[in-house]
Design an enzyme around this catalytic site. Sequence first.
Site, PDB file in Angstrom:
ATOM      1  N   GLN A 122       0.837  -1.198   0.000  1.00 44.85           N
ATOM      2  CA  GLN A 122       0.000   0.000   0.000  1.00 44.85           C
ATOM      3  C   GLN A 122       0.874   1.252   0.000  1.00 44.85           C
ATOM      4  O   GLN A 122       1.741   1.382   0.865  1.00 44.85           O
ATOM      5  CB  GLN A 122      -0.870  -0.024   1.263  1.00 44.85           C
ATOM      6  CG  GLN A 122      -1.853   1.108   1.388  1.00 44.85           C
ATOM      7  CD  GLN A 122      -2.571   1.077   2.730  1.00 44.85           C
ATOM      8  OE1 GLN A 122      -1.929   1.134   3.775  1.00 44.85           O
ATOM      9  NE2 GLN A 122      -3.880   0.976   2.709  1.00 44.85           N
ATOM     10  N   GLY A 123       0.642   2.148  -0.939  1.00 42.29           N
ATOM     11  CA  GLY A 123       1.427   3.386  -1.002  1.00 42.29           C
ATOM     12  C   GLY A 123       0.601   4.600  -0.629  1.00 42.29           C
ATOM     13  O   GLY A 123       0.160   5.358  -1.498  1.00 42.29           O
ATOM     14  N   SER A 125       1.154   6.528   2.883  1.00 41.93           N
ATOM     15  CA  SER A 125       1.935   7.485   3.675  1.00 41.93           C
ATOM     16  C   SER A 125       3.100   8.075   2.889  1.00 41.93           C
ATOM     17  O   SER A 125       3.710   7.408   2.050  1.00 41.93           O
ATOM     18  CB  SER A 125       2.496   6.805   4.924  1.00 41.93           C
ATOM     19  OG  SER A 125       1.468   6.499   5.819  1.00 41.93           O
ATOM     20  N   SER A 157       4.690  -1.289   4.374  1.00 43.69           N
ATOM     21  CA  SER A 157       4.770  -2.669   4.861  1.00 43.69           C
ATOM     22  C   SER A 157       4.892  -3.612   3.672  1.00 43.69           C
ATOM     23  O   SER A 157       4.199  -3.432   2.673  1.00 43.69           O
ATOM     24  CB  SER A 157       3.513  -3.033   5.652  1.00 43.69           C
ATOM     25  OG  SER A 157       3.402  -2.205   6.774  1.00 43.69           O
ATOM     26  N   GLU A 243      -9.246  -1.977   6.110  1.00 41.82           N
ATOM     27  CA  GLU A 243      -8.080  -2.164   6.979  1.00 41.82           C
ATOM     28  C   GLU A 243      -8.477  -2.107   8.453  1.00 41.82           C
ATOM     29  O   GLU A 243      -7.901  -2.793   9.290  1.00 41.82           O
ATOM     30  CB  GLU A 243      -7.034  -1.092   6.659  1.00 41.82           C
ATOM     31  CG  GLU A 243      -5.688  -1.334   7.328  1.00 41.82           C
ATOM     32  CD  GLU A 243      -4.576  -0.469   6.731  1.00 41.82           C
ATOM     33  OE1 GLU A 243      -4.860   0.328   5.814  1.00 41.82           O
ATOM     34  OE2 GLU A 243      -3.433  -0.607   7.192  1.00 41.82           O
ATOM     35  N   GLU A 378      -5.113   7.658  17.810  1.00 37.30           N
ATOM     36  CA  GLU A 378      -5.646   9.002  18.074  1.00 37.30           C
ATOM     37  C   GLU A 378      -6.612   9.429  16.963  1.00 37.30           C
ATOM     38  O   GLU A 378      -7.642  10.043  17.226  1.00 37.30           O
ATOM     39  CB  GLU A 378      -4.492  10.013  18.200  1.00 37.30           C
ATOM     40  CG  GLU A 378      -3.670   9.843  19.476  1.00 37.30           C
ATOM     41  CD  GLU A 378      -2.858   8.551  19.519  1.00 37.30           C
ATOM     42  OE1 GLU A 378      -2.400   8.076  18.440  1.00 37.30           O
ATOM     43  OE2 GLU A 378      -2.689   7.987  20.616  1.00 37.30           O
TER      44      GLU A 378
END
Lengths: 398, 340
Positions: A122-123, A125, A157, A243, A378
């Site tokens: 997964q791209g 961030s 990841s 997710e 958060e």
Amino acid sequence: MTMISVAEFRAEVRAWLAEHVPAEPLPSWTDQAGFDQHRTWERTLFEGGYAAVDWPEEYGGRGAGLQHTIAFAEEYYRARAPERVNMGGLYLLGPVLMQYGTEEQRRRWIPDLLSCRTIWCQGFSEPGSGSDLASLRTRAVRDGDHYVVNGQKIWTSMGGFADWIFALVRTDPDAAKERKHAGITFLCIDLRTPGVEVRPLAMVDGTEGFAEVFFTDVHVPVENVVGEVDQGWKVAMSTLGFERGAVFGDHAKFSNDVAALAGLVAVRGLAEDSLALDELGRVLVETEVYRANVYRLAALAEAGGNLDSTASINKLYWTEMQHDIFATGLRLMAEDGAVVGDLAGLAGVDAVTADAWRDWHHRYWYARAAMIFGGTSEIQRNIISERVLGLPMEPRRS
Amino acid sequence: MTETLDIDRGELEQVTGDLLARHCDVAHLRDRLEAGGAHAPALWWRLAETGLVSALVPAEFGGAGLEPAHLPGVLHATGYHALPEPLLETAVLAVTLLAAFPDHPDADARLGGIAEGSLLATVRFGDADRHVAFAADAHLVLDVAPDGAVTAYAADQLEVVPAAGVDPLRPVAAVIPHGAGDLLGTSPDVAAHVRDLAVAGAACQLAGAARRLLDLTVEYVADRHQFGRPVGSFQAVKHKIADVAVGVDMAEAAALGAFGAEDAHDRARRAASAKAYAGQAADRANVEALQLHGGIGFTWEHHLHVWLKRTMSLTAAHGTPAAHRRTLARDLLARIGEEE
């Protein structure tokens, strides 16, 4: 699947797993050799027809309902079968393609994804865009029948083992002046394309697989866009929903972890220690509660209910539970808790406990990561309080 | 009125919620607090009339013959509305015990009395309970001994010593039987079943009471302004509430799920887990609710304390979280030992 009852399916799965699960646990997937062995196992699973039992048959699944899917997972973990390694593909991209992909895209990517011939990462961030994901800056400029991509993704990841990446790119920078969520596109990119550079990023425990990905004038065909151009935020939110939401049946994995924790309590001679019993009891309660939640959500989904508002609660809960399990293990092991993977010198250690402890620190660090990826705890608390409970928005500086 | 119960769980929960919202509102609770007694015959009659008290009574004794699995939503509602009546004790626990011994000569009178709303009963788990809920109002106390012996005591066969319970709307008392009582029979299976029902039922009530604390708090912080904006818009406040919400939501999943077990072992495990977790979650809700209500929450005038005390009373009842955690841990260690 309507032809076969849950009990019959369970029996079938149990028999197949008994025959196929490797007698010796596979080495950890956190280096290339271990990862390759897991990939081989995924292939076996695919050939058995069990790679994604809940998927429609036309995409290689079994069209299993949720009760069957839960039964499969319970049997899978009961048999202590290897950890699944194509999570990005199976749990995120696959469902996204079924929701937003074109028929051509599904035919093109799903079979290889299912057989683990293609590993996806997964791209999302970027160095400057973590929790504030919509501030992302990787650019994709249309040039005829392709996009030219420039930018950087990070904390990816499985990036070091992956073949393809599904990425968020900015296709309309002007739209962001109005609203930063606009003008983003969900784009699939072959990591072997010239201009892509994957740099391994060692994780906090030194294991491999984590990466940062650089794009320099990378040419990507326009047909790799999933969903509508400039409307990728919607696709991204759907991905994050998958997710964060329930993976039906993964409670069985955590029950195994708690059983392993009980093994640690036993080998440490703490079976009559009331503090140790309290700690073990607490995490056992947490996993039992999670099991109840999985059953509840499955019933809700089967009744046609919408699970969207449950995703953040689910994610916050299971990541804290997972952390509690592994942190408790480290605490209960006292001075041995600071020694990675080694139970030599402790009496009465059985194979299952030794095996669990071998990966314990890695799983502990992963649990720490899980409280960050997919939206930090958060961020989940913000979503729960504002979107589930309807509390007033925090004033945000524009 | 039994035909009104020929409906599904969701409807039953809805009917109960509506009834309690109307007849067990804050005014009623205030009234009971001032009167110095929890039980109010008029409200109990209403519950009986609606068929809630006789729901589990077998049809041949004048009830609807439903299963406990129909009732978790109802019990949740009793916690949410802080019902000051022994619905769990009489309609679930006592009925299940009495119905387990249908050949007893008094079975008909007792179950019939409960079904029509004229008999209040409560249950004492002899080995564990020093304090029995609603004992002072009960016409009948059923004692469940560790060996599974179930004994009935009429009100005049025992001495009830009220304790200064933290929650005046869930009064507790010590029960001291005179003489041998009326032995209904001995069955470890029945005893275990009813014990699990008590644990799971209390978990449902706790989850409901904790849900009310959450709702009251969400409402308050959205309304209360400081520094020119609702205090509920501050992240420090929101994050506390989000944690409470996760606890309440998961406690509900566990408590409602505790009635869906497939075998006795799973049933005990689900009940104990649900009660342990609901106690933890309710404790969190209790602490944050008072904290976030600020000064107003500390006044008798505000009704928050009704649920603060209800969660405390229920957390202590039918096994504390710590006691259940240890039981579950011992059970797991024993099972691991067997596998090896």
